[in-house]
Write a protein that holds these residues in place. Structure first.
Motif, mmCIF file in Angstrom:
data_model
loop_
_atom_site.group_PDB
_atom_site.id
_atom_site.type_symbol
_atom_site.label_atom_id
_atom_site.label_comp_id
_atom_site.label_asym_id
_atom_site.label_seq_id
_atom_site.Cartn_x
_atom_site.Cartn_y
_atom_site.Cartn_z
ATOM 1 N N ALA A 147 0.881 -1.234 -0.110
ATOM 2 C CA ALA A 147 -0.152 0.044 -0.071
ATOM 3 C C ALA A 147 0.815 1.223 -0.040
ATOM 4 C CB ALA A 147 -1.144 0.071 1.254
ATOM 5 N N SER A 205 -4.347 9.442 2.212
ATOM 6 C CA SER A 205 -3.885 8.879 0.856
ATOM 7 C C SER A 205 -4.396 9.344 -0.207
ATOM 8 C CB SER A 205 -4.225 7.294 1.165
ATOM 9 O OG SER A 205 -3.851 6.584 2.331
ATOM 10 N N ALA A 254 -9.948 1.817 1.584
ATOM 11 C CA ALA A 254 -9.415 0.358 1.594
ATOM 12 C C ALA A 254 -8.686 0.328 2.955
ATOM 13 C CB ALA A 254 -8.544 0.018 0.664
ATOM 14 N N SER A 255 -7.892 1.260 3.456
ATOM 15 C CA SER A 255 -7.047 1.531 4.794
ATOM 16 C C SER A 255 -8.271 1.703 5.612
ATOM 17 C CB SER A 255 -6.171 2.687 4.479
ATOM 18 O OG SER A 255 -5.217 2.508 3.615
ATOM 19 N N VAL A 295 0.786 4.488 -2.494
ATOM 20 C CA VAL A 295 0.155 5.697 -2.187
ATOM 21 C C VAL A 295 1.488 6.700 -2.644
ATOM 22 C CG1 VAL A 295 -0.003 7.168 -0.077
ATOM 23 C CG2 VAL A 295 -1.255 4.962 -0.293
ATOM 24 N N TYR A 331 -6.736 -2.396 -3.227
ATOM 25 C CA TYR A 331 -6.441 -0.749 -3.464
ATOM 26 C C TYR A 331 -6.887 -0.216 -4.739
ATOM 27 C CZ TYR A 331 -4.418 0.017 1.282
ATOM 28 O OH TYR A 331 -4.610 0.125 2.703
ATOM 29 N N HIS A 332 -7.063 -0.964 -5.613
ATOM 30 C CA HIS A 332 -7.380 -0.627 -7.025
ATOM 31 C C HIS A 332 -9.042 -0.876 -7.328
ATOM 32 C CE1 HIS A 332 -3.106 -0.788 -8.033
ATOM 33 N NE2 HIS A 332 -3.435 0.460 -8.360
ATOM 34 N N VAL A 366 -4.094 -7.651 -1.894
ATOM 35 C CA VAL A 366 -3.890 -6.128 -1.686
ATOM 36 C C VAL A 366 -3.897 -5.260 -2.867
ATOM 37 C CG1 VAL A 366 -1.364 -6.155 -1.621
ATOM 38 C CG2 VAL A 366 -2.590 -4.571 -0.373
ATOM 39 N N ASP A 367 -3.141 -5.651 -3.908
ATOM 40 C CA ASP A 367 -3.413 -4.858 -5.169
ATOM 41 C C ASP A 367 -4.935 -4.424 -5.583
ATOM 42 O OD1 ASP A 367 -0.656 -4.144 -5.234
ATOM 43 O OD2 ASP A 367 -0.524 -5.042 -7.057
ATOM 44 N N ALA A 412 -5.159 6.367 6.167
ATOM 45 C CA ALA A 412 -6.245 6.367 5.547
ATOM 46 C C ALA A 412 -6.691 7.691 4.575
ATOM 47 C CB ALA A 412 -7.481 5.896 6.024
ATOM 48 N N TYR A 462 -7.909 4.047 -2.446
ATOM 49 C CA TYR A 462 -6.931 4.096 -1.248
ATOM 50 C C TYR A 462 -7.296 4.206 0.019
ATOM 51 C CZ TYR A 462 -3.508 3.917 -5.191
ATOM 52 O OH TYR A 462 -2.802 3.801 -6.615
#
Length: 478
Positions: free
Chosen positions: A286, A368, A444-445, A290, A435-436, A431-432, A365, A441
């Protein structure tokens, strides 16, 4: 005396450590204890570094070997999965053969199995090499908690356990910092460095680390006395009721799983530490996303992990000394009353860390966004708080588990390691995409911050009711 001993007509002479016994690791000088604590901590650092040193140049690996990025991500997952599976074998073996041979064999195999990945020509060599290296390297992560307990009295164990805990996390956090710039020499340069670190850790353990496990040391003493005197009555407490090695190993292989699913302390603390590991490995992916959005270069992205290290180091000058003072005060009060020191005295640092953890991730979060909306220092500040919270939680949780289950410390740590590494190893595989996804971003956090918030009551509950919970366990110290 057991029935079998009476039938043999043996007069049992129990072999134990005497007061001030120089062969008892707890009677070693402080300098000797610290030297050997640093050696075992370095083996942990070498292993932990291997989990993240190679994360910063994954696209080049994929391009060079002609494989997908998902396969390259798999090299992180299988390495971390090995951390979780290996202790199921190494922990019981250490309780039969001792700490030293297990650590030396583990680090030797770690060094050897890093070669296939460093010189890989295809995906199979890369992934299989990483899987075997992770499996081989897993012993220090679980055996060393027991080694520290072997050498240090409970009242002096806080700082050594803190250093061990710090190396477990410092390695992964330093990996991207080093790898970000080392990758300029090609992705294999990271593996070459890893070979050097693993080899030096193997050499240090081989040359400087003696056996620390009391059961093995006393067994050797008993064997020597029997050989010298011809009197078969010399034996240790464990030898009096000795079981076949295969039965001991079989029982011990199952013990971590039994502990994990039958002991609330181990299950809930393992669950909490699983969250910590998941968040740490998530940040390996992540943070680059970011910070690249902020316009950072690959090397600079690696440097953006430094705030996590700063947060970790700050604990050694703030919360950990305060935790030690608190524990010493409780110890003095308990000694005056003639009662045992409760393991709950290890938890105050974890209480503070559990509050800071969601705060750090909330800051990460909501900072980001790209550079047009938030200055780059925002997400770094959030990860710094995460680093501080991570060590505060991990030190308290590790110490609490060891103090609650002293005779089963290695198996208890194996149980914790299994669950936390499985959760951490799963992160690179999604994880990719997370976040996509539509979450983006920020959200997700935010989801992860909310999970941290939901788990925050765990240490508070044990701080208040831990004694009652331990009282219901046949295996706990009480």
């Amino acid at each position: 005396m057991s029935q079998g001993e009476r039938e043999k007509g043996l007069e049992i002479k129990l072999v134990t450590f005497t007061e001030g016994d120089k062969e008892d690791p707890r009677n070693w000088s402080k300098g000797t204890k610290w030297l050997r604590t640093i050696v075992v901590a370095y083996t942990c650092f070498a292993v932990a570094l291997g989990s993240s040193l190679v994360v910063m140049d994954m696209p080049d690996v994929a391009a060079d070997l002609g494989i997908s990025l998902d396969i390259v991500h798999l090299t992180i997952s299988v390495f971390v999965f090995g951390f979780g599976i290996g202790p199921l074998f190494f922990a019981p073996l250490s309780e039969v053969y001792g700490r030293r041979p297990i650590i030396i064999v583990s680090m030797g195999l770690y060094f050897v199995f890093t070669f296939p990945s460093a010189f890989a020509k295809n995906a199979a060599s890369l992934v299989v090499g990483r899987a075997l290296a992770g499996l081989a390297a897993s012993a220090p992560m679980t055996v060393i908690g027991g080694s520290i307990a072997d050498m240090w009295d409970t009242k002096d164990r806080g700082l050594p356990m803190a250093i061990f805990s710090a190396t477990v996390f410092m390695g992964p956090c330093l990996g991207p910092v080093i790898g970000g710039y080392l990758s300029a020499e090609g992705w294999r340069a990271c593996y070459y460095l890893l070979l050097g670190v693993a080899g030096s850790a193997w050499a240090a353990a081989s040359l400087l680390l003696p056996e620390t496990y009391a059961v093995v040391l006393l067994r050797r003493r008993a064997e020597k006395l029997r050989k010298e005197t011809g009197d078969q009555g010399f034996m240790t407490q464990q030898e009096r009721f000795k079981k076949p090695v295969n039965e001991v190993i079989k029982t011990s292989l199952l013990r971590p799983l039994v502990l994990l699913f039958t002991e609330p302390i181990i299950f809930l603390f393992s669950l909490y530490l699983s969250l910590i590991y998941a968040l740490l490995y998530l940040l390996f992916f992540a943070v680059p996303l970011v910070m690249e959005a902020q316009g950072f270069s690959l090397g600079s992205v690696g440097l953006s992990f430094i705030p996590i290290l700063i947060g970790m180091m700050l604990t050694f000058g703030t919360i950990l000394p305060w935790q030690a003072q608190y524990y010493n005060k409780v110890t003095e009060d308990c000694e005056a009353k003639g009662v045992p020191v409760p393991p709950e005295a290890r938890l105050p640092s974890m209480l503070v860390g559990s509050v800071l953890l969601p705060i750090g991730f909330l800051i990460f979060a909501f900072t980001s966004y790209g550079p047009d909306r938030v200055f780059w220092i925002g997400p770094m500040f959030g990860t710094g708080i995460f680093g501080y919270a991570m060590i505060s939680i991990y030190v308290g949780a590790n110490s609490y588990i060891v103090d609650s289950f002293p005779p089963l410390a290695a198996s208890a740590m194996a149980a914790k390691t299994l669950l936390s590494r499985v959760c951490g190893g799963a992160i690179p595989m999604f994880v990719d995409r997370m976040y996509h996804s539509k979450l983006g971003y920020v959200w997700a956090s935010f989801v992860l911050a909310m999970i941290s918030l939901l788990m925050m009551p765990i240490p508070f509950a044990f701080f208040k009711w831990g004694a009652k919970i331990r009282g219901m366990s046949k295996r706990s110290a009480e």
